[in-house]
Design an enzyme around this catalytic site. Sequence first.
Site, mmCIF file in Angstrom:
data_model
loop_
_atom_site.group_PDB
_atom_site.id
_atom_site.type_symbol
_atom_site.label_atom_id
_atom_site.label_comp_id
_atom_site.label_asym_id
_atom_site.label_seq_id
_atom_site.Cartn_x
_atom_site.Cartn_y
_atom_site.Cartn_z
ATOM 1 N N SER A 169 -2.287 -7.900 3.707
ATOM 2 C CA SER A 169 -2.827 -7.731 5.059
ATOM 3 C C SER A 169 -3.128 -9.091 5.670
ATOM 4 O O SER A 169 -3.058 -9.267 6.885
ATOM 5 C CB SER A 169 -4.096 -6.880 5.009
ATOM 6 O OG SER A 169 -3.829 -5.665 4.345
ATOM 7 N N GLN A 190 -8.236 -8.302 -10.269
ATOM 8 C CA GLN A 190 -8.949 -7.099 -9.813
ATOM 9 C C GLN A 190 -8.568 -5.892 -10.668
ATOM 10 O O GLN A 190 -9.420 -5.083 -11.063
ATOM 11 C CB GLN A 190 -8.605 -6.841 -8.348
ATOM 12 C CG GLN A 190 -9.046 -5.472 -7.842
ATOM 13 C CD GLN A 190 -8.823 -5.338 -6.348
ATOM 14 O OE1 GLN A 190 -9.556 -5.900 -5.577
ATOM 15 N NE2 GLN A 190 -7.812 -4.593 -5.952
ATOM 16 N N GLU A 194 -0.566 -4.465 -8.852
ATOM 17 C CA GLU A 194 -0.552 -5.658 -9.726
ATOM 18 C C GLU A 194 -0.707 -6.938 -8.926
ATOM 19 O O GLU A 194 -1.037 -7.981 -9.492
ATOM 20 C CB GLU A 194 0.763 -5.709 -10.513
ATOM 21 C CG GLU A 194 0.850 -4.671 -11.599
ATOM 22 C CD GLU A 194 2.101 -4.825 -12.448
ATOM 23 O OE1 GLU A 194 2.988 -5.633 -12.090
ATOM 24 O OE2 GLU A 194 2.193 -4.123 -13.467
ATOM 25 N N LYS A 195 -0.444 -6.876 -7.634
ATOM 26 C CA LYS A 195 -0.626 -8.052 -6.758
ATOM 27 C C LYS A 195 -2.005 -8.681 -6.990
ATOM 28 O O LYS A 195 -2.148 -9.897 -7.025
ATOM 29 C CB LYS A 195 -0.456 -7.605 -5.314
ATOM 30 C CG LYS A 195 -1.211 -8.356 -4.261
ATOM 31 C CD LYS A 195 -0.472 -9.551 -3.775
ATOM 32 C CE LYS A 195 -1.086 -10.249 -2.588
ATOM 33 N NZ LYS A 195 -2.501 -10.121 -2.364
ATOM 34 N N HIS A 246 0.844 -1.198 0.000
ATOM 35 C CA HIS A 246 0.000 0.000 0.000
ATOM 36 C C HIS A 246 0.886 1.257 0.000
ATOM 37 O O HIS A 246 0.613 2.217 -0.723
ATOM 38 C CB HIS A 246 -0.879 0.046 1.246
ATOM 39 C CG HIS A 246 -1.808 -1.120 1.422
ATOM 40 N ND1 HIS A 246 -1.731 -1.965 2.499
ATOM 41 C CD2 HIS A 246 -2.837 -1.572 0.664
ATOM 42 C CE1 HIS A 246 -2.691 -2.882 2.416
ATOM 43 N NE2 HIS A 246 -3.375 -2.674 1.297
HETATM 44 P P1 AMP Z 1 -6.178 -4.344 -0.237
HETATM 45 O O1 AMP Z 1 -6.086 -3.484 0.981
HETATM 46 O O2 AMP Z 1 -5.582 -5.692 -0.059
HETATM 47 O O3 AMP Z 1 -7.567 -4.349 -0.811
HETATM 48 O O4 AMP Z 1 -5.267 -3.651 -1.324
HETATM 49 C C1 AMP Z 1 -5.425 -2.300 -1.666
HETATM 50 C C2 AMP Z 1 -4.588 -1.993 -2.880
HETATM 51 O O5 AMP Z 1 -3.219 -2.260 -2.608
HETATM 52 C C3 AMP Z 1 -4.977 -2.846 -4.087
HETATM 53 O O6 AMP Z 1 -4.896 -2.061 -5.259
HETATM 54 C C4 AMP Z 1 -3.932 -3.915 -4.059
HETATM 55 O O7 AMP Z 1 -3.685 -4.475 -5.335
HETATM 56 C C5 AMP Z 1 -2.722 -3.152 -3.576
HETATM 57 N N1 AMP Z 1 -1.757 -4.070 -2.971
HETATM 58 C C6 AMP Z 1 -2.007 -5.004 -2.014
HETATM 59 N N2 AMP Z 1 -0.893 -5.708 -1.752
HETATM 60 C C7 AMP Z 1 0.084 -5.226 -2.572
HETATM 61 C C8 AMP Z 1 1.458 -5.554 -2.782
HETATM 62 N N3 AMP Z 1 2.077 -6.513 -2.106
HETATM 63 N N4 AMP Z 1 2.142 -4.840 -3.708
HETATM 64 C C9 AMP Z 1 1.536 -3.861 -4.411
HETATM 65 N N5 AMP Z 1 0.251 -3.510 -4.254
HETATM 66 C C10 AMP Z 1 -0.478 -4.180 -3.351
#
Ligand code: AMP
Length: 271
Positions: free
Chosen positions: A184, A151, A146-147, A35
Amino acid sequence: VLDRGDQLRKELDAARLGGATIGLVPTMGSLHKGHASLVRRSAAECGLTAVTVFVNPLQFGAGEDPARYPRNLDHDIEVAEAVGADVVFAPPVAEMYPGGRPATTVHVAGVDTMEAASRPGHFDGVATVVTKLCNLAGPCRAYFGEKDWQQLQVVRRLIEDLSFPVEVIAGPTVREADGLACSSRNALLSPAERAAAPVLYRALTRGAGEDDPADIRARMVAVVAEEPLVTLDYAELVAGAHGGWRALVAARIGAVRLIDNMEVSNRCADA
Ligand code: AMP
């Protein structure tokens, strides 16, 4: 920190009037290095960066409990501010869905095959909340990782198909030192599970050593099978950049489901 949609709209409208480009970084909180990289990039590229922290109940399926999702708003505010966020929007569920489950949801067809099969309704929840956040934020650049490859495709398609005044920016996957993609959900792993989790990364990197898609897939499946704590959900290939392949993997470790992906070949898809 804002918790009402009208406050967010007002604040971002005012910043736009003052000439600022708005950067929007939607998250479910428990902010980590992945993030942070998106927030940093937004702060470098935009006049005002808004991070949203919202554990969206709509994208959790049957048997997936949003109450179990890790939360830590004080930590999130600290991290977001430290890496350049100007606004944190953390609405309660009743602010986003005052009438409970909304009557109107958004469905993006055709770009979500693997995750959609494993998690029915998941991307409708994602598309619906992204629609709401974009409507609250107004014209902006929106940063996604891109993770969450599938999505990212769903969001790009949504924004293009429905003409949102939003430019999607994708950031590369940030990993721990042992290769595990920051997530997370990693906080929910026991020490033994955490030690097993980098097998997803190993599967992707060893798959990347092959040229033939069937060999890439077989290699990934074999690598994950070596780790008894990990149950493979899927290992699949989709079209990547320049006619190559991108490998996607999903697996369960105890009660935790993890996903990862990587560009594994830049060969022509029909070579
Ligand atoms: P989340 O809180 O998991 O819904 O993720 C929020 C945003 O952060 C989304 O666009 C995810 O793709 C991105 N994100 C989550 N984990 C990573 C990571 N390890 N590297 C890059 N972006 C991430």
